[in-house]
Write an enzyme that holds these catalytic residues in place. Sequence first.
Site, PDB file in Angstrom:
ATOM      1  N   GLU A 211      -0.566  -4.245   6.540  1.00  0.00           N
ATOM      2  CA  GLU A 211      -1.147  -3.461   5.449  1.00  0.00           C
ATOM      3  C   GLU A 211      -1.274  -2.000   5.855  1.00  0.00           C
ATOM      4  OE1 GLU A 211      -1.793  -3.052   2.555  1.00  0.00           O
ATOM      5  OE2 GLU A 211      -2.904  -4.642   1.571  1.00  0.00           O
ATOM      6  N   ASP A 212      -1.210  -1.123   4.866  1.00  0.00           N
ATOM      7  CA  ASP A 212      -1.479   0.293   5.137  1.00  0.00           C
ATOM      8  C   ASP A 212      -2.979   0.500   5.340  1.00  0.00           C
ATOM      9  OD1 ASP A 212      -2.020  -0.331   2.470  1.00  0.00           O
ATOM     10  OD2 ASP A 212      -1.165   1.514   1.661  1.00  0.00           O
TER      11      ASP A 212
ATOM     12  N   ARG B  61       3.314   9.763  -0.325  1.00  0.00           N
ATOM     13  CA  ARG B  61       3.653   8.721   0.652  1.00  0.00           C
ATOM     14  C   ARG B  61       4.512   9.247   1.797  1.00  0.00           C
ATOM     15  NH1 ARG B  61       2.200   3.780  -1.633  1.00  0.00           N
ATOM     16  NH2 ARG B  61       2.567   3.530  -3.852  1.00  0.00           N
TER      17      ARG B  61
ATOM     18  N   ASP C 131      -9.306  -1.960   2.221  1.00  0.00           N
ATOM     19  CA  ASP C 131     -10.401  -1.269   1.542  1.00  0.00           C
ATOM     20  C   ASP C 131     -11.429  -2.349   1.162  1.00  0.00           C
ATOM     21  OD1 ASP C 131     -11.843   0.566   0.014  1.00  0.00           O
ATOM     22  OD2 ASP C 131     -10.330   0.833  -1.509  1.00  0.00           O
TER      23      ASP C 131
ATOM     24  N   ASP D 239      -0.506   6.634  -1.126  1.00  0.00           N
ATOM     25  CA  ASP D 239      -0.207   7.554  -2.226  1.00  0.00           C
ATOM     26  C   ASP D 239      -1.440   7.901  -3.040  1.00  0.00           C
ATOM     27  OD1 ASP D 239      -0.436   4.894  -3.402  1.00  0.00           O
ATOM     28  OD2 ASP D 239       0.255   5.843  -5.252  1.00  0.00           O
TER      29      ASP D 239
ATOM     30  N   LYS E 171     -11.412   0.424   6.189  1.00  0.00           N
ATOM     31  CA  LYS E 171     -12.639   1.073   5.704  1.00  0.00           C
ATOM     32  C   LYS E 171     -13.770   0.051   5.733  1.00  0.00           C
ATOM     33  CE  LYS E 171     -10.472   4.131   2.212  1.00  0.00           C
ATOM     34  NZ  LYS E 171     -10.311   4.352   0.750  1.00  0.00           N
TER      35      LYS E 171
HETATM   36  P1  IMP Z   1      -8.112  -3.502  -1.306  1.00  0.00           P
HETATM   37  O1  IMP Z   1      -7.440  -4.640  -2.033  1.00  0.00           O
HETATM   38  O2  IMP Z   1      -9.301  -2.976  -2.031  1.00  0.00           O
HETATM   39  O3  IMP Z   1      -8.437  -3.826   0.149  1.00  0.00           O
HETATM   40  O4  IMP Z   1      -7.127  -2.280  -1.335  1.00  0.00           O
HETATM   41  C1  IMP Z   1      -5.980  -2.325  -0.670  1.00  0.00           C
HETATM   42  C2  IMP Z   1      -4.913  -1.429  -1.250  1.00  0.00           C
HETATM   43  O5  IMP Z   1      -5.427  -0.352  -2.041  1.00  0.00           O
HETATM   44  C3  IMP Z   1      -4.196  -0.791  -0.096  1.00  0.00           C
HETATM   45  O6  IMP Z   1      -3.155  -1.610   0.345  1.00  0.00           O
HETATM   46  C4  IMP Z   1      -3.734   0.528  -0.670  1.00  0.00           C
HETATM   47  O7  IMP Z   1      -2.467   0.356  -1.243  1.00  0.00           O
HETATM   48  C5  IMP Z   1      -4.777   0.864  -1.704  1.00  0.00           C
HETATM   49  N1  IMP Z   1      -5.769   1.838  -1.146  1.00  0.00           N
HETATM   50  C6  IMP Z   1      -7.000   1.573  -0.674  1.00  0.00           C
HETATM   51  N2  IMP Z   1      -7.627   2.678  -0.231  1.00  0.00           N
HETATM   52  C7  IMP Z   1      -6.737   3.687  -0.412  1.00  0.00           C
HETATM   53  C8  IMP Z   1      -6.785   5.110  -0.120  1.00  0.00           C
HETATM   54  O8  IMP Z   1      -7.760   5.684   0.412  1.00  0.00           O
HETATM   55  N3  IMP Z   1      -5.677   5.820  -0.454  1.00  0.00           N
HETATM   56  C9  IMP Z   1      -4.571   5.239  -1.043  1.00  0.00           C
HETATM   57  N4  IMP Z   1      -4.486   3.933  -1.310  1.00  0.00           N
HETATM   58  C10 IMP Z   1      -5.554   3.151  -1.005  1.00  0.00           C
HETATM   59 MG    MG Z   2      -1.301  -1.538   0.461  1.00  0.00          MG
END
Ligand code: IMP
Ligand code: MG
Length: 184
Positions: free
Chosen positions: A102-103, A168, A106, A162, A134
């Site tokens: 994963e990038d 990106r 969150d 992005d 995070k």
């Molecule tokens: P989650 O499902 O809330 O953990 O979010 C994961 C996805 O949301 C990541 O794989 C990113 O693609 C996107 N994302 C979360 N935080 C950021 C950020 O600060 N900048 C850009 N994309 C984010």
């Molecule tokens: Mg992602």
Amino acid sequence: MSKVVIHGHTFKIKISAAEIHKAVSDVARQINIDLKDKKPLFLAVLNGSFMFASDLMKKVNVECEISFMKLASYEGTSSTGTIKQLIGINEDIKGRTVVIIEDIVDTGNTIENIAEQLKELGVSEIKIATLLFKPEAYTKTIPIEYTAIVVPNDFLVGYGLDYNGLGRNLADIYVLDYVADEKK
Ligand code: IMP
Ligand code: MG
């Protein structure tokens, strides 16, 4: 470049390319030790993880495969909570060790969704390798085995991440600069 403007918002540099590469090397080193005889399948989550996956895989020296899946949950600068699957898992992954790449983790919704799908497909072991984590936003309990860099709960762009499709390609990682935007 210490500042960039994307969709009219100013972002300032937060993590340099050099710092990123060092952190990615550290993750690769650990993976090379832990997964030596496991023939893992790396599953990179598109689009955001493409740069991290590429740099990480160049440093991973264990016998392995890599594949991709595509999910989207973000609109603008916040998570929508619902995840759309755009490319699924096609490999036969029963009994495998799978490492999700994963990038950024969150809320954790995305990795939880993927982990559930993988469990249904009968994988023997799931590990998560993320460039950024995070902890303040994380709402899940799945352990994140490999984190390159822990970050505060700010919106970041660059190195695969992005802001509404842009940014990106940046080699460094940037954070929203509210102060610069307010002065405009
Ligand atoms: P989650 O499902 O809330 O953990 O979010 C994961 C996805 O949301 C990541 O794989 C990113 O693609 C996107 N994302 C979360 N935080 C950021 C950020 O600060 N900048 C850009 N994309 C984010
Ligand atoms: Mg992602």
